[in-house]
Design an enzyme around this catalytic site. Structure first.
Site, PDB file in Angstrom:
ATOM      1  N   ASP A  69       0.824  -1.219   0.000  1.00 31.72           N
ATOM      2  CA  ASP A  69       0.000   0.000   0.000  1.00 31.72           C
ATOM      3  C   ASP A  69       0.855   1.263   0.000  1.00 31.72           C
ATOM      4  OD1 ASP A  69      -2.437  -1.183  -0.161  1.00 31.72           O
ATOM      5  OD2 ASP A  69      -3.081  -0.768   1.887  1.00 31.72           O
TER       6      ASP A  69
ATOM      7  N   ASP B  79      -7.381  -7.584  13.689  1.00 38.41           N
ATOM      8  CA  ASP B  79      -6.953  -8.915  14.108  1.00 38.41           C
ATOM      9  C   ASP B  79      -7.784  -9.426  15.282  1.00 38.41           C
ATOM     10  OD1 ASP B  79      -5.984  -6.970  15.784  1.00 38.41           O
ATOM     11  OD2 ASP B  79      -3.863  -7.443  15.471  1.00 38.41           O
TER      12      ASP B  79
END
Length: 584
Positions: free
Chosen positions: A136, A289
């Site tokens: 990214d 997560d």
């Protein structure tokens, strides 16, 4: 014309007020203290003591459980079926499951080669593994370097994919989600995830995949982090102390008792079917997560933590990077708790005991209470009682509970365990030494005796442990960081402005060594906006004022602790914490 006097121009009342501003302020304080301040302060003391008891019970429970685990538990290889994957002459490499290795990164100039090289060095049949680099990066130069590195490994026969997208929506979660959409992922059975600064050993997959192959109920296998730069500076060593407790106690207890713990976002292997069944990656919080782990656990999937499997990683070594990381790690769980609390309560696939563990222990006590009570109690309420002696804090709440909590925290850092028993006795001067000091009558004698006993404890402890001083610094530093953790926790609960702020933690890799080894470098400019932190300076000034007041008028003898803690806030406030990277 006669010269006008001051009294002619300024009324007598105003003149008196001007000459005695401190007295007027003291009068206002005394008038407001009894009806307002004292009741509010007493209420805060009760609330803080209640939270301290919650945290105390949680720490004692985990301490007892981890002792039992270390003495009597079976290793994960014994609790679950584990045997190495064997070659099949007929099936060949197709007997091995297909593994996807994802490496999300963003402008990782200093570490991209390390992470890509470590992933490409994983030992696994070459036609049964895919390395997926999710870049990214917004810096065109860094993006080109990462692409060239992928091409270099591809020329060596490694099945590596370089994937980019035209936006950063969802940050890390968005990148991982986008990476799962590629057609080749459909052929994979498991996905291993490593952040850009993580370097797994070549046998990582051989030690984790068998748990997933032979136990269909297991959805995640998590490894432990190993810090390559823990000795870089004092701040990284204190981070190591905190994180060692997390991995040694919290993750181990969760894995053994409930088959649940928070996925650390990296150094783990997911079963793709478990990941998809849980709903995949979501970017609704900054802890994608933990979000995935909770959702997967609510669907009945079990997690395994391997404490003896360690993956090299890097701790943030600049104060700025550490503050951003702690904001994300504190704000995200609080926000996730708010969004998932009712979903957890209504869930019917897991037992009430597991739901209680997730809601109360995992979220409420560890992610919310622990942050708030550390700052509000020890950095706000307790110092305020100096100014209002009518409010008393019981000794068990001010000394005994934090002493036991500190002792239990030291379980994860064995080299500091010896000194934990005397930590608060030597650090907090308000400990009542009735036996030792019973013959001392005067305030001055008692104060000097406390200091003398503290020095004796320090001298004895330093002979027994090389790094005793770190424990004191660790306590003071944790209190400083509790300011940011508490602020972030309330931002997460209230979903305020910075609730979804995601700033990638800077990694230095070998850059600092290169700059440190250079013969000369330009002296960095002092930038007030970067080096001065007003929050820390404000709290430091408040604690210093309370310390001065206690030294002059008080009877609690809190002033030594207050001065030490205020200095810690001042040091952080002027930016002298962590590694300072000189400009080239």
């Amino acid at each position: 014309m006669e010269r006008l006097t001051t009294t002619t121009v300024i009324p007598d009342a105003f003149q008196g007020a001007r000459n005695d501003i401190a007295g007027q302020m003291a009068l206002v304080w005394e008038q407001a203290k009894a009806p307002v301040i004292v009741p509010v302060l007493r209420l805060l003391v009760v609330v803080c003591l209640a939270m301290s008891v919650m945290l105390f019970i949680e720490k004692v429970y985990m301490g007892v459980f981890i002792t039992f685990v270390k003495l009597f538990r079976k290793r994960p290889e014994k609790r679950y079926k584990w045997e190495p994957i064997k070659d099949d002459v007929e099936l060949g490499n197709s007997a091995y499951p297909m593994v996807l290795v994802q490496i999300p990164m963003y402008n990782e100039k200093e570490v991209y080669q390390l992470s890509i090289g470590a992933a490409c060095g994983l030992s696994w049949p070459s036609d049964r593994i895919i390395i997926q680099v999710l870049d990214d990066s917004t810096d065109p130069t860094i993006k080109s370097l990462v692409e060239l590195e992928c091409q270099r490994w591809a020329s060596k026969g490694i099945n590596i994919k370089y994937e980019i997208r035209d936006n950063r929506n969802g940050y890390k979660a968005g990148a991982l989600k986008e990476g799962m959409k590629h057609s080749y992922v459909k052929h994979c059975d498991y996905v291993a995830i490593f952040d850009a600064d993580f370097q797994p050993e070549p046998d990582f997959l051989w030690r984790t995949i068998p748990f997933l192959v032979h136990n269909p109920e297991i959805g995640l296998v998590q490894a432990r982090w190993k810090f390559v730069n823990s000795d870089e500076c004092l701040m990284t060593r204190m981070q190591e102390m905190s994180l060692d407790y997390h991995f040694t106690v919290e993750q181990e207890v969760g894995s053994t008792a409930y088959s649940f713990f928070g996925f650390n976002g990296t150094a783990g292997v997911w079963r793709l079917s478990a990941l998809n069944e849980a709903g995949g990656w979501k970017d609704r919080t900054t802890v994608e997560d933990m979000d995935l782990a909770v959702r997967a656990s609510l669907r009945g999937w079990k997690f395994v933590y391997l404490s003896d499997l360690k993956v090299k990683s890097e701790l943030p070594s600049t104060f700025k990077a550490f503050r951003y990381q702690q904001h994300r790690w504190s704000c995200g769980p609080a926000n996730l708790f708010k969004k998932m609390a009712m979903e957890i309560v209504r869930n019917k696939k897991v037992s009430p005991l597991k739901k209680f563990h997730v809601l109360y222990s995992f979220f409420f006590v560890r992610k919310i209470v622990a942050h708030i009570v550390t700052f509000v109690f020890y950095c706000v309420v307790l110092p305020a009682t100096v100014l209002a002696p009518e409010v008393e804090v019981p000794k068990w709440g001010a000394v005994y509970i934090p002493s036991v909590i500190t002792l239990l925290n030291a379980v994860g850092t064995p080299r500091y365990l010896l000194l934990s028993a005397c930590t608060y006795k030597s650090l907090l001067p308000y400990f009542s030494f009735e036996t030792t000091l019973k013959d001392h009558k005067s305030y001055l004698e008692r104060s000097y005796s406390v200091v003398l006993l503290t020095l004796l404890l320090l001298m004895y402890a330093m002979q027994s442990c090389r790094s005793f001083h770190l424990l004191i610094f660790w306590i003071l530093f944790e209190n400083v960081m509790s300011l940011h953790r508490t602020k972030a926790t309330f931002i997460g609960l209230l979903e305020a402005g910075r609730v979804n702020e995601w700033i990638v933690t800077d990694k230095l890799g070998d850059a600092l060594k290169t700059k440190a080894g250079a013969k000369s470098f330009k002296k960095p400019r002092f930038r007030i906006g970067e080096r001065l932190h007003l929050l820390e300076l404000t709290v430091g000034a408040y604690l210093f004022f309370c310390g001065c007041y206690d030294l002059s008028f008080g009877k609690n003898r809190y002033f030594i602790y207050l001065f030490l803690q205020s200095f810690a806030f001042f040091i952080a406030g002027v930016g002298y914490v962590g590694t300072f990277v000189p400009s080239a």
